[in-house]
Design an enzyme around this catalytic site. Structure first.
Site, PDB file in Angstrom:
ATOM      1  N   GLU A  20       0.848  -1.207   0.000  1.00  0.00           N
ATOM      2  CA  GLU A  20       0.000   0.000   0.000  1.00  0.00           C
ATOM      3  C   GLU A  20       0.872   1.241   0.000  1.00  0.00           C
ATOM      4  OE1 GLU A  20      -2.681   1.330  -0.455  1.00  0.00           O
ATOM      5  OE2 GLU A  20      -4.405   0.415   0.491  1.00  0.00           O
ATOM      6  N   ASP A  53      -4.740   5.256   5.957  1.00  0.00           N
ATOM      7  CA  ASP A  53      -5.333   6.429   6.599  1.00  0.00           C
ATOM      8  C   ASP A  53      -6.303   5.924   7.666  1.00  0.00           C
ATOM      9  OD1 ASP A  53      -6.775   8.719   7.199  1.00  0.00           O
ATOM     10  OD2 ASP A  53      -6.970   9.393   5.151  1.00  0.00           O
ATOM     11  N   VAL A  77      -1.639  14.043   1.791  1.00  0.00           N
ATOM     12  CA  VAL A  77      -0.322  14.124   1.159  1.00  0.00           C
ATOM     13  C   VAL A  77      -0.375  13.694  -0.306  1.00  0.00           C
ATOM     14  CG1 VAL A  77       0.995  13.817   3.306  1.00  0.00           C
ATOM     15  CG2 VAL A  77       0.272  11.806   2.027  1.00  0.00           C
ATOM     16  N   ASP A  97      -1.938  10.835  -5.258  1.00  0.00           N
ATOM     17  CA  ASP A  97      -2.508  11.852  -6.144  1.00  0.00           C
ATOM     18  C   ASP A  97      -3.305  12.933  -5.419  1.00  0.00           C
ATOM     19  OD1 ASP A  97      -4.728  10.161  -5.373  1.00  0.00           O
ATOM     20  OD2 ASP A  97      -5.853  11.105  -6.984  1.00  0.00           O
ATOM     21  N   ARG A 126       1.056  12.490  -8.928  1.00  0.00           N
ATOM     22  CA  ARG A 126       1.625  11.180  -8.568  1.00  0.00           C
ATOM     23  C   ARG A 126       3.106  11.121  -8.907  1.00  0.00           C
ATOM     24  NH1 ARG A 126      -2.663   7.716  -7.393  1.00  0.00           N
ATOM     25  NH2 ARG A 126      -4.571   8.007  -8.599  1.00  0.00           N
TER      26      ARG A 126
HETATM   27  P1  5GP Z   1      -8.075   4.391   4.116  1.00  0.00           P
HETATM   28  O1  5GP Z   1      -9.054   3.385   3.604  1.00  0.00           O
HETATM   29  O2  5GP Z   1      -6.994   3.800   4.986  1.00  0.00           O
HETATM   30  O3  5GP Z   1      -8.764   5.548   4.793  1.00  0.00           O
HETATM   31  O4  5GP Z   1      -7.387   5.055   2.884  1.00  0.00           O
HETATM   32  C1  5GP Z   1      -6.609   4.321   2.016  1.00  0.00           C
HETATM   33  C2  5GP Z   1      -6.573   4.914   0.628  1.00  0.00           C
HETATM   34  O5  5GP Z   1      -7.043   6.279   0.598  1.00  0.00           O
HETATM   35  C3  5GP Z   1      -5.156   4.984   0.137  1.00  0.00           C
HETATM   36  O6  5GP Z   1      -4.791   3.793  -0.528  1.00  0.00           O
HETATM   37  C4  5GP Z   1      -5.190   6.192  -0.782  1.00  0.00           C
HETATM   38  O7  5GP Z   1      -5.649   5.811  -2.058  1.00  0.00           O
HETATM   39  C5  5GP Z   1      -6.223   7.104  -0.163  1.00  0.00           C
HETATM   40  N1  5GP Z   1      -5.617   8.104   0.740  1.00  0.00           N
HETATM   41  C6  5GP Z   1      -5.693   8.127   2.096  1.00  0.00           C
HETATM   42  N2  5GP Z   1      -5.019   9.185   2.592  1.00  0.00           N
HETATM   43  C7  5GP Z   1      -4.482   9.827   1.527  1.00  0.00           C
HETATM   44  C8  5GP Z   1      -3.638  10.992   1.401  1.00  0.00           C
HETATM   45  O8  5GP Z   1      -3.231  11.669   2.349  1.00  0.00           O
HETATM   46  N3  5GP Z   1      -3.287  11.337   0.122  1.00  0.00           N
HETATM   47  C9  5GP Z   1      -3.689  10.638  -0.969  1.00  0.00           C
HETATM   48  N4  5GP Z   1      -3.295  11.078  -2.156  1.00  0.00           N
HETATM   49  N5  5GP Z   1      -4.483   9.534  -0.878  1.00  0.00           N
HETATM   50  C10 5GP Z   1      -4.856   9.136   0.349  1.00  0.00           C
END
Ligand code: 5GP
Length: 173
Positions: free
Chosen positions: A92, A96, A146, A152, A158
């Protein structure tokens, strides 16, 4: 936009993670499952630093709309490799909330692999809610949005070589 992790620090960290994975999987042939789109650069750099035999496959999930999580995970592309009895390393870009990785680990475990490990370059530890321990973590970062090194903003940025935080002038609307 403010740089928080330099290209050099990323390179160093990727080499360290690769060294550890090379030791951990010394006589195995794991399948590295890159999570599209964000992990493509990390995966490409990571596998080239590994001193073991390996395979690569991809899954694609969607949970974000722009810079906001929608709260549900949608599987847009499944793996094509048979993973029953195999060692799987999920790669990954960032964890987040943990929603996506919890979904992916559960989904992969349904195919009864021999083992499942998770490698993530970035980890928003303060906000993540995980049902398991992460195996390989690059950097723990605050819960800011970020971009760069695969990550992105509305599909752009990216290709930046370092990791940056977007600030208000960058239009996060
Ligand atoms: P989660 O399901 O853990 O909340 O988020 C995972 C996915 O959300 C990551 O694989 C990514 O695609 C997107 N994501 C989460 N935080 C960020 C961030 O700070 N920047 C970007 N560009 N994508 C994020």
């Amino acid at each position: 936009m403010k740089q928080i992790i330099s290209e050099k620090d990323i390179e160093k960290k990727v080499r360290e993670i690769a060294e550890q994975i090379t030791k951990d999987y010394a006589d195995k042939t794991p399948i590295f499952v890159g999570i599209l789109n964000g992990s493509f650069i990390f995966l490409a750099d990571l596998v080239r630093e590994l001193g073991i035999d390996l395979e690569v496959d991809f899954m694609k999930v969607q949970s974000y709309d722009g810079h906001k999580s929608t709260g549900t995970v949608h599987l847009a592309k499944d793996i094509s490799t048979e993973i029953t009895g195999r060692d799987v390393v999920i790669v990954e870009d960032i964890i987040d909330s943990g929603l996506t990785i919890n979904f992916l680990v559960h989904r992969i475990n349904e195919s009864a692999p021999s083992s499942v490990a998770v490698a993530t370059l970035l980890f928003k530890k303060e906000v993540a809610q995980l049902n398991f321990e992460l195996d390989y973590v690059g950097f723990e970062i605050p819960p800011d949005y970020v971009v760069g090194y695969g990550l992105d903003h509305n599909q752009k940025m990216r290709n930046l070589k370092a990791i940056h935080v977007l600030d208000h002038q960058d239009d996060l609307a």
